[in-house]
Design a protein around this motif. Structure first.
Motif, PDB file in Angstrom:
ATOM      1  N   GLY A   1       7.987  37.587   3.172  1.00 54.97           N
ATOM      2  CA  GLY A   1       8.491  36.713   2.112  1.00 54.97           C
ATOM      3  C   GLY A   1       8.853  37.462   0.847  1.00 54.97           C
ATOM      4  O   GLY A   1       9.744  37.065   0.106  1.00 54.97           O
ATOM      5  N   GLU A   2       8.155  38.567   0.598  1.00 55.94           N
ATOM      6  CA  GLU A   2       8.440  39.381  -0.581  1.00 55.94           C
ATOM      7  C   GLU A   2       9.695  40.234  -0.381  1.00 55.94           C
ATOM      8  O   GLU A   2      10.231  40.779  -1.340  1.00 55.94           O
ATOM      9  CB  GLU A   2       7.243  40.280  -0.896  1.00 55.94           C
ATOM     10  CG  GLU A   2       6.028  39.491  -1.320  1.00 55.94           C
ATOM     11  CD  GLU A   2       4.758  40.303  -1.352  1.00 55.94           C
ATOM     12  OE1 GLU A   2       3.898  39.964  -2.171  1.00 55.94           O
ATOM     13  OE2 GLU A   2       4.610  41.264  -0.562  1.00 55.94           O
ATOM     14  N   GLN A   3      10.155  40.347   0.841  1.00 60.65           N
ATOM     15  CA  GLN A   3      11.360  41.114   1.144  1.00 60.65           C
ATOM     16  C   GLN A   3      12.562  40.209   1.391  1.00 60.65           C
ATOM     17  O   GLN A   3      13.666  40.690   1.572  1.00 60.65           O
ATOM     18  CB  GLN A   3      11.130  41.986   2.380  1.00 60.65           C
ATOM     19  CG  GLN A   3      10.046  43.014   2.176  1.00 60.65           C
ATOM     20  CD  GLN A   3       9.771  43.816   3.437  1.00 60.65           C
ATOM     21  OE1 GLN A   3      10.136  43.416   4.545  1.00 60.65           O
ATOM     22  NE2 GLN A   3       9.140  44.953   3.278  1.00 60.65           N
ATOM     23  N   ALA A   4      12.331  38.920   1.377  1.00 55.73           N
ATOM     24  CA  ALA A   4      13.395  37.971   1.691  1.00 55.73           C
ATOM     25  C   ALA A   4      14.379  37.816   0.535  1.00 55.73           C
ATOM     26  O   ALA A   4      14.015  37.928  -0.627  1.00 55.73           O
ATOM     27  CB  ALA A   4      12.786  36.606   2.034  1.00 55.73           C
ATOM     28  N   VAL A   5      15.606  37.549   0.892  1.00 52.40           N
ATOM     29  CA  VAL A   5      16.645  37.264  -0.095  1.00 52.40           C
ATOM     30  C   VAL A   5      16.702  35.747  -0.260  1.00 52.40           C
ATOM     31  O   VAL A   5      16.734  35.011   0.717  1.00 52.40           O
ATOM     32  CB  VAL A   5      18.005  37.825   0.371  1.00 52.40           C
ATOM     33  CG1 VAL A   5      19.112  37.396  -0.569  1.00 52.40           C
ATOM     34  CG2 VAL A   5      17.926  39.342   0.466  1.00 52.40           C
ATOM     35  N   SER A   6      16.711  35.311  -1.488  1.00 50.55           N
ATOM     36  CA  SER A   6      16.689  33.877  -1.781  1.00 50.55           C
ATOM     37  C   SER A   6      18.060  33.388  -2.240  1.00 50.55           C
ATOM     38  O   SER A   6      18.781  34.102  -2.932  1.00 50.55           O
ATOM     39  CB  SER A   6      15.668  33.624  -2.894  1.00 50.55           C
ATOM     40  OG  SER A   6      15.820  32.335  -3.424  1.00 50.55           O
ATOM     41  N   PRO A   7      18.403  32.149  -1.916  1.00 51.14           N
ATOM     42  CA  PRO A   7      19.649  31.552  -2.396  1.00 51.14           C
ATOM     43  C   PRO A   7      19.500  30.899  -3.781  1.00 51.14           C
ATOM     44  O   PRO A   7      20.440  30.304  -4.294  1.00 51.14           O
ATOM     45  CB  PRO A   7      19.942  30.483  -1.340  1.00 51.14           C
ATOM     46  CG  PRO A   7      18.588  30.039  -0.895  1.00 51.14           C
ATOM     47  CD  PRO A   7      17.737  31.289  -0.931  1.00 51.14           C
ATOM     48  N   ASP A   8      18.329  31.043  -4.411  1.00 48.15           N
ATOM     49  CA  ASP A   8      18.051  30.299  -5.641  1.00 48.15           C
ATOM     50  C   ASP A   8      18.945  30.669  -6.825  1.00 48.15           C
ATOM     51  O   ASP A   8      19.271  29.810  -7.634  1.00 48.15           O
ATOM     52  CB  ASP A   8      16.580  30.423  -6.037  1.00 48.15           C
ATOM     53  CG  ASP A   8      15.661  29.640  -5.114  1.00 48.15           C
ATOM     54  OD1 ASP A   8      16.178  28.878  -4.258  1.00 48.15           O
ATOM     55  OD2 ASP A   8      14.435  29.780  -5.241  1.00 48.15           O
TER      56      ASP A   8
ATOM     57  N   SER B   1      -3.914  46.481  -6.703  1.00 44.00           N
ATOM     58  CA  SER B   1      -3.229  45.326  -6.111  1.00 44.00           C
ATOM     59  C   SER B   1      -1.722  45.547  -6.057  1.00 44.00           C
ATOM     60  O   SER B   1      -1.067  45.217  -5.063  1.00 44.00           O
ATOM     61  CB  SER B   1      -3.526  44.060  -6.915  1.00 44.00           C
ATOM     62  OG  SER B   1      -4.889  43.769  -6.859  1.00 44.00           O
ATOM     63  N   THR B   2      -1.165  46.096  -7.137  1.00 48.10           N
ATOM     64  CA  THR B   2       0.276  46.359  -7.191  1.00 48.10           C
ATOM     65  C   THR B   2       0.677  47.346  -6.099  1.00 48.10           C
ATOM     66  O   THR B   2       1.667  47.146  -5.395  1.00 48.10           O
ATOM     67  CB  THR B   2       0.677  46.888  -8.577  1.00 48.10           C
ATOM     68  OG1 THR B   2       0.334  45.913  -9.557  1.00 48.10           O
ATOM     69  CG2 THR B   2       2.158  47.214  -8.649  1.00 48.10           C
ATOM     70  N   LEU B   3      -0.097  48.406  -5.948  1.00 53.46           N
ATOM     71  CA  LEU B   3       0.215  49.401  -4.923  1.00 53.46           C
ATOM     72  C   LEU B   3       0.058  48.821  -3.518  1.00 53.46           C
ATOM     73  O   LEU B   3       0.809  49.194  -2.608  1.00 53.46           O
ATOM     74  CB  LEU B   3      -0.649  50.649  -5.105  1.00 53.46           C
ATOM     75  CG  LEU B   3      -0.297  51.473  -6.341  1.00 53.46           C
ATOM     76  CD1 LEU B   3      -1.308  52.597  -6.536  1.00 53.46           C
ATOM     77  CD2 LEU B   3       1.115  52.021  -6.258  1.00 53.46           C
ATOM     78  N   ASP B   4      -0.889  47.900  -3.332  1.00 55.63           N
ATOM     79  CA  ASP B   4      -1.024  47.231  -2.030  1.00 55.63           C
ATOM     80  C   ASP B   4       0.251  46.462  -1.708  1.00 55.63           C
ATOM     81  O   ASP B   4       0.773  46.541  -0.595  1.00 55.63           O
ATOM     82  CB  ASP B   4      -2.210  46.269  -2.025  1.00 55.63           C
ATOM     83  CG  ASP B   4      -3.552  46.987  -2.034  1.00 55.63           C
ATOM     84  OD1 ASP B   4      -3.597  48.203  -1.745  1.00 55.63           O
ATOM     85  OD2 ASP B   4      -4.559  46.315  -2.349  1.00 55.63           O
ATOM     86  N   VAL B   5       0.769  45.732  -2.687  1.00 57.73           N
ATOM     87  CA  VAL B   5       1.986  44.944  -2.483  1.00 57.73           C
ATOM     88  C   VAL B   5       3.188  45.854  -2.257  1.00 57.73           C
ATOM     89  O   VAL B   5       3.982  45.642  -1.348  1.00 57.73           O
ATOM     90  CB  VAL B   5       2.241  43.993  -3.679  1.00 57.73           C
ATOM     91  CG1 VAL B   5       3.612  43.359  -3.586  1.00 57.73           C
ATOM     92  CG2 VAL B   5       1.154  42.927  -3.739  1.00 57.73           C
ATOM     93  N   LEU B   6       3.314  46.885  -3.084  1.00 54.19           N
ATOM     94  CA  LEU B   6       4.459  47.787  -2.946  1.00 54.19           C
ATOM     95  C   LEU B   6       4.399  48.578  -1.643  1.00 54.19           C
ATOM     96  O   LEU B   6       5.432  48.870  -1.039  1.00 54.19           O
ATOM     97  CB  LEU B   6       4.527  48.755  -4.133  1.00 54.19           C
ATOM     98  CG  LEU B   6       4.799  48.123  -5.490  1.00 54.19           C
ATOM     99  CD1 LEU B   6       4.709  49.180  -6.587  1.00 54.19           C
ATOM    100  CD2 LEU B   6       6.140  47.440  -5.512  1.00 54.19           C
ATOM    101  N   GLY B   7       3.197  48.911  -1.204  1.00 56.04           N
ATOM    102  CA  GLY B   7       3.046  49.719  -0.002  1.00 56.04           C
ATOM    103  C   GLY B   7       3.226  48.936   1.286  1.00 56.04           C
ATOM    104  O   GLY B   7       3.613  49.500   2.305  1.00 56.04           O
ATOM    105  N   ALA B   8       2.951  47.652   1.240  1.00 56.83           N
ATOM    106  CA  ALA B   8       3.054  46.821   2.441  1.00 56.83           C
ATOM    107  C   ALA B   8       3.493  45.416   2.059  1.00 56.83           C
ATOM    108  O   ALA B   8       2.726  44.469   2.157  1.00 56.83           O
ATOM    109  CB  ALA B   8       1.716  46.791   3.169  1.00 56.83           C
TER     110      ALA B   8
END
Length: 147
Positions: free
Chosen positions: A116-123, A105-112
């Protein structure tokens, strides 16, 4: 992938992206602790006002593992090589300390990663009332961990 507290010391970058000497010396960067302490100190008003809200904590810009490696090299003043592993190589290394289904699962997320996972947040700025700090600044504050 953004420089985040929760998912970029991947915990700040994926294990496969850390420079050779950093991977082998297992640095324990202090920037995470100081940022976490700063967040705990702000729990009073800002944090309480967001009770039940999930904060996306990122740096001020999305930064790839290659750019993270370049920032480390620049701070050290020496060449640092980015070593990209195949999925199989990364899986074999990660499987030493993670269950197989978590590795996959981790490699799936890191690979693609999703947008939203690449977005920069103002939080970070919302909670701490200061801009998020760039990865290069974090590296400079934690330079001994990379030597």
């Amino acid at each position: 992938m953004p420089n985040t507290i929760g998912n970029s010391l991947p915990i700040l970058t994926p294990l496969r992206a850390w420079p050779h000497h950093a991977r082998h010396h297992h640095p324990r960067p202090q920037g995470i602790t100081s940022t976490a302490s700063e967040l705990r100190a702000h729990r009073s008003s800002s944090w309480a006002a967001g009770a039940g809200h999930t904060y996306e904590l990122t740096g001020p810009e999305a930064i790839s593992p290659r750019l993270q490696t370049a920032a480390i090299a620049g701070a050290l003043g020496e060449d640092v090589t980015f070593v990209e592993l195949t999925r199989e190589e990364a899986h074999a290394r990660m499987a030493r300390f993670m269950p197989d289904e978590v590795v996959s699962s981790t490699l799936d997320v890191l690979g693609a990663p999703l947008p939203g996972e690449q977005a920069v947040s103002p939080d970070v700025e919302k909670v701490l009332h200061r801009p998020a700090r760039p990865f290069a600044e974090w590296v400079s504050r934690n330079l001994p961990a990379f030597r």
